[in-house]
Write a protein that holds these residues in place. Structure first.
Motif, PDB file in Angstrom:
ATOM      1  N   ALA A  87       0.829  -1.211   0.000  1.00  0.00           N
ATOM      2  CA  ALA A  87       0.000   0.000   0.000  1.00  0.00           C
ATOM      3  C   ALA A  87       0.858   1.254   0.000  1.00  0.00           C
ATOM      4  CB  ALA A  87      -0.923  -0.002   1.216  1.00  0.00           C
ATOM      5  N   TYR A  88       2.043   1.155   0.646  1.00  0.00           N
ATOM      6  CA  TYR A  88       2.952   2.294   0.715  1.00  0.00           C
ATOM      7  C   TYR A  88       4.390   1.838   0.491  1.00  0.00           C
ATOM      8  CZ  TYR A  88      -1.050   4.510   3.008  1.00  0.00           C
ATOM      9  OH  TYR A  88      -2.305   4.988   3.300  1.00  0.00           O
ATOM     10  N   VAL A  89       5.128   2.634  -0.258  1.00  0.00           N
ATOM     11  CA  VAL A  89       6.564   2.429  -0.432  1.00  0.00           C
ATOM     12  C   VAL A  89       7.245   3.722  -0.008  1.00  0.00           C
ATOM     13  CG1 VAL A  89       8.434   1.926  -2.047  1.00  0.00           C
ATOM     14  CG2 VAL A  89       6.186   0.865  -2.379  1.00  0.00           C
ATOM     15  N   ILE A  90       8.163   3.627   0.942  1.00  0.00           N
ATOM     16  CA  ILE A  90       8.866   4.793   1.453  1.00  0.00           C
ATOM     17  C   ILE A  90      10.326   4.709   1.013  1.00  0.00           C
ATOM     18  CG2 ILE A  90       9.184   6.288   3.444  1.00  0.00           C
ATOM     19  CD1 ILE A  90       6.281   5.311   2.983  1.00  0.00           C
ATOM     20  N   ILE A  91      10.812   5.757   0.348  1.00  0.00           N
ATOM     21  CA  ILE A  91      12.170   5.744  -0.207  1.00  0.00           C
ATOM     22  C   ILE A  91      13.064   6.724   0.543  1.00  0.00           C
ATOM     23  CG2 ILE A  91      13.566   5.967  -2.290  1.00  0.00           C
ATOM     24  CD1 ILE A  91      11.057   5.629  -3.959  1.00  0.00           C
ATOM     25  N   ASP A  92      14.228   6.230   0.965  1.00  0.00           N
ATOM     26  CA  ASP A  92      15.241   7.085   1.586  1.00  0.00           C
ATOM     27  C   ASP A  92      16.300   7.410   0.531  1.00  0.00           C
ATOM     28  OD1 ASP A  92      16.642   8.510   3.488  1.00  0.00           O
ATOM     29  OD2 ASP A  92      17.638   6.752   4.340  1.00  0.00           O
ATOM     30  N   THR A  93      16.547   8.694   0.307  1.00  0.00           N
ATOM     31  CA  THR A  93      17.457   9.117  -0.754  1.00  0.00           C
ATOM     32  C   THR A  93      18.746   9.702  -0.188  1.00  0.00           C
ATOM     33  OG1 THR A  93      16.458  11.318  -0.835  1.00  0.00           O
ATOM     34  CG2 THR A  93      15.537   9.642  -2.305  1.00  0.00           C
ATOM     35  N   PRO A  94      19.798   9.741  -1.010  1.00  0.00           N
ATOM     36  CA  PRO A  94      21.052  10.354  -0.555  1.00  0.00           C
ATOM     37  C   PRO A  94      20.997  11.866  -0.659  1.00  0.00           C
ATOM     38  CG  PRO A  94      21.314   9.567  -2.787  1.00  0.00           C
ATOM     39  CD  PRO A  94      19.936   9.139  -2.342  1.00  0.00           C
ATOM     40  N   PRO A  95      21.750  12.581   0.175  1.00  0.00           N
ATOM     41  CA  PRO A  95      21.824  14.037   0.050  1.00  0.00           C
ATOM     42  C   PRO A  95      22.822  14.444  -1.024  1.00  0.00           C
ATOM     43  CG  PRO A  95      23.157  13.324   1.895  1.00  0.00           C
ATOM     44  CD  PRO A  95      22.496  12.081   1.344  1.00  0.00           C
ATOM     45  N   LYS A  96      22.693  15.661  -1.492  1.00  0.00           N
ATOM     46  CA  LYS A  96      23.707  16.302  -2.332  1.00  0.00           C
ATOM     47  C   LYS A  96      23.927  15.651  -3.688  1.00  0.00           C
ATOM     48  CE  LYS A  96      26.242  17.644   1.835  1.00  0.00           C
ATOM     49  NZ  LYS A  96      27.504  17.534   2.587  1.00  0.00           N
ATOM     50  N   THR A  97      22.986  14.891  -4.196  1.00  0.00           N
ATOM     51  CA  THR A  97      23.184  14.304  -5.518  1.00  0.00           C
ATOM     52  C   THR A  97      21.873  14.221  -6.273  1.00  0.00           C
ATOM     53  OG1 THR A  97      23.723  12.242  -6.682  1.00  0.00           O
ATOM     54  CG2 THR A  97      23.226  12.057  -4.333  1.00  0.00           C
ATOM     55  N   ASP A  98      21.713  15.079  -7.260  1.00  0.00           N
ATOM     56  CA  ASP A  98      20.507  15.077  -8.082  1.00  0.00           C
ATOM     57  C   ASP A  98      20.363  13.784  -8.861  1.00  0.00           C
ATOM     58  OD1 ASP A  98      20.071  17.570  -7.148  1.00  0.00           O
ATOM     59  OD2 ASP A  98      20.361  18.616  -9.045  1.00  0.00           O
ATOM     60  N   VAL A  99      21.490  13.227  -9.308  1.00  0.00           N
ATOM     61  CA  VAL A  99      21.463  12.046 -10.171  1.00  0.00           C
ATOM     62  C   VAL A  99      20.795  10.865  -9.481  1.00  0.00           C
ATOM     63  CG1 VAL A  99      22.868  10.357 -11.408  1.00  0.00           C
ATOM     64  CG2 VAL A  99      23.505  12.780 -11.449  1.00  0.00           C
ATOM     65  N   ASP A 100      21.154  10.623  -8.205  1.00  0.00           N
ATOM     66  CA  ASP A 100      20.592   9.488  -7.478  1.00  0.00           C
ATOM     67  C   ASP A 100      19.186   9.766  -6.967  1.00  0.00           C
ATOM     68  OD1 ASP A 100      22.782   7.843  -7.838  1.00  0.00           O
ATOM     69  OD2 ASP A 100      23.805   8.575  -6.052  1.00  0.00           O
ATOM     70  N   ALA A 101      18.901  11.019  -6.625  1.00  0.00           N
ATOM     71  CA  ALA A 101      17.594  11.344  -6.068  1.00  0.00           C
ATOM     72  C   ALA A 101      16.524  11.484  -7.147  1.00  0.00           C
ATOM     73  CB  ALA A 101      17.685  12.639  -5.262  1.00  0.00           C
ATOM     74  N   LYS A 102      16.917  11.888  -8.336  1.00  0.00           N
ATOM     75  CA  LYS A 102      15.952  12.181  -9.407  1.00  0.00           C
ATOM     76  C   LYS A 102      15.013  11.017  -9.721  1.00  0.00           C
ATOM     77  CE  LYS A 102      15.812  14.116 -14.106  1.00  0.00           C
ATOM     78  NZ  LYS A 102      14.972  13.085 -14.735  1.00  0.00           N
ATOM     79  N   PRO A 103      15.500   9.786  -9.940  1.00  0.00           N
ATOM     80  CA  PRO A 103      14.578   8.679 -10.245  1.00  0.00           C
ATOM     81  C   PRO A 103      13.608   8.390  -9.113  1.00  0.00           C
ATOM     82  CG  PRO A 103      16.828   8.096 -10.836  1.00  0.00           C
ATOM     83  CD  PRO A 103      16.913   9.357 -10.026  1.00  0.00           C
ATOM     84  N   ALA A 104      14.081   8.515  -7.859  1.00  0.00           N
ATOM     85  CA  ALA A 104      13.215   8.254  -6.705  1.00  0.00           C
ATOM     86  C   ALA A 104      12.142   9.320  -6.588  1.00  0.00           C
ATOM     87  CB  ALA A 104      14.053   8.205  -5.427  1.00  0.00           C
ATOM     88  N   ILE A 105      12.476  10.550  -6.932  1.00  0.00           N
ATOM     89  CA  ILE A 105      11.503  11.639  -6.892  1.00  0.00           C
ATOM     90  C   ILE A 105      10.518  11.502  -8.045  1.00  0.00           C
ATOM     91  CG2 ILE A 105      11.250  14.142  -7.230  1.00  0.00           C
ATOM     92  CD1 ILE A 105      13.769  14.497  -5.537  1.00  0.00           C
ATOM     93  N   ASP A 106      11.016  11.091  -9.194  1.00  0.00           N
ATOM     94  CA  ASP A 106      10.154  10.899 -10.363  1.00  0.00           C
ATOM     95  C   ASP A 106       9.104   9.820 -10.113  1.00  0.00           C
ATOM     96  OD1 ASP A 106       9.386  11.121 -13.215  1.00  0.00           O
ATOM     97  OD2 ASP A 106      10.311   9.150 -13.377  1.00  0.00           O
ATOM     98  N   ALA A 107       9.482   8.788  -9.357  1.00  0.00           N
ATOM     99  CA  ALA A 107       8.566   7.674  -9.096  1.00  0.00           C
ATOM    100  C   ALA A 107       7.535   7.997  -8.026  1.00  0.00           C
ATOM    101  CB  ALA A 107       9.362   6.446  -8.673  1.00  0.00           C
ATOM    102  N   ALA A 108       7.764   9.062  -7.262  1.00  0.00           N
ATOM    103  CA  ALA A 108       6.955   9.329  -6.069  1.00  0.00           C
ATOM    104  C   ALA A 108       5.607   9.973  -6.376  1.00  0.00           C
ATOM    105  CB  ALA A 108       7.737  10.219  -5.116  1.00  0.00           C
ATOM    106  N   ASP A 109       4.649   9.679  -5.492  1.00  0.00           N
ATOM    107  CA  ASP A 109       3.376  10.403  -5.475  1.00  0.00           C
ATOM    108  C   ASP A 109       3.505  11.666  -4.640  1.00  0.00           C
ATOM    109  OD1 ASP A 109       1.495   8.501  -6.884  1.00  0.00           O
ATOM    110  OD2 ASP A 109       2.300   7.175  -5.343  1.00  0.00           O
ATOM    111  N   LEU A 110       4.445  11.631  -3.679  1.00  0.00           N
ATOM    112  CA  LEU A 110       4.666  12.775  -2.807  1.00  0.00           C
ATOM    113  C   LEU A 110       6.103  12.750  -2.310  1.00  0.00           C
ATOM    114  CD1 LEU A 110       3.372  15.175  -1.188  1.00  0.00           C
ATOM    115  CD2 LEU A 110       2.962  13.530   0.661  1.00  0.00           C
TER     116      LEU A 110
END
Length: 212
Positions: A87-110
């Protein structure tokens, strides 16, 4: 219908992302009774270390969560795969890197953005908000590690309001209970269910569920 994906992101380090991720995951599982998965895309692996401690404390089959790791563009694929069964997927992302965070943000509902009540944190937050906007993903701020100095908190809340960023009304205090619970692979909801920290987390979870 697939589950909802929440990505916890903040370009500034030391914002409490991993602690917030763990508490959101456990809180959602406990308050909704629905299956929850956590996905760690931070190379530091702090969330994985917490989950291993949780397995040792509670037993591998009693964690109440499913844990996975991914990196780079694999984060989006893994998150969407998990959302088919949770029902929920919670993603922890790394700081200071757009490259690694971008796909996780793109996949998110919020996108959930923890922010400590300091001017520096507010300045740094704009980068994360802009990244979410580029991916057309809504973002919301969570005031984290709020000290008892009310004047600073009010000042920062006003500054956040003037920035135009949306923020949760509930806030998490600067309490040792959070770190202490994480050290044993748990959260304050489990180590001190009747305490002030647990009440803060419960209020935050209720608000997030409403947003979703």
């Amino acid at each position: 219908m697939s589950g909802r994906i929440l990505t916890v992101a903040q370009q500034k380090g030391g914002s409490g992302k991993t602690t917030l991720t763990a508490h959101i995951a456990v809180g959602l599982a406990r308050q909704t009774g629905n299956p929850v998965a956590i996905l760690d895309v931070d190379p530091q692996g702090s969330l994985g270390t917490w989950f291993e401690a949780r397995e040792q404390m509670l037993g591998e089959d009693e964690t109440g969560l499913v844990f996975r790791t991914a990196s780079g563009w694999g984060a989006r694929r893994e998150a969407r795969s998990l959302a088919r069964d949770h029902a929920y997927v919670i993603i922890d992302t790394p700081p200071k890197t757009d490259v690694d965070a971008k796909p996780a943000i793109d996949a998110a509902d919020l996108v959930v953005v923890p922010i400590q009540p300091t001017p520096v944190d507010l300045w740094a937050t704009s980068q994360t908000i802009q990244l979410a906007a580029r991916e057309d993903t809504p973002a919301i701020l969570v005031l984290n590690r709020v000290p008892p100095r009310a004047a600073l908190t009010v000042e920062m809340a006003q500054a956040m309001g003037e920035s135009g960023y949306e923020a949760l009304a509930s806030r998490l205090g600067n309490r040792t209970a959070y770190a202490a619970s994480m050290g044993s692979g748990r959260t304050v909801l489990e180590t001190d269910a009747s305490g002030k920290a647990a009440a803060e987390v419960s209020a935050m979870i209720a608000e997030l569920v409403g947003k979703l």
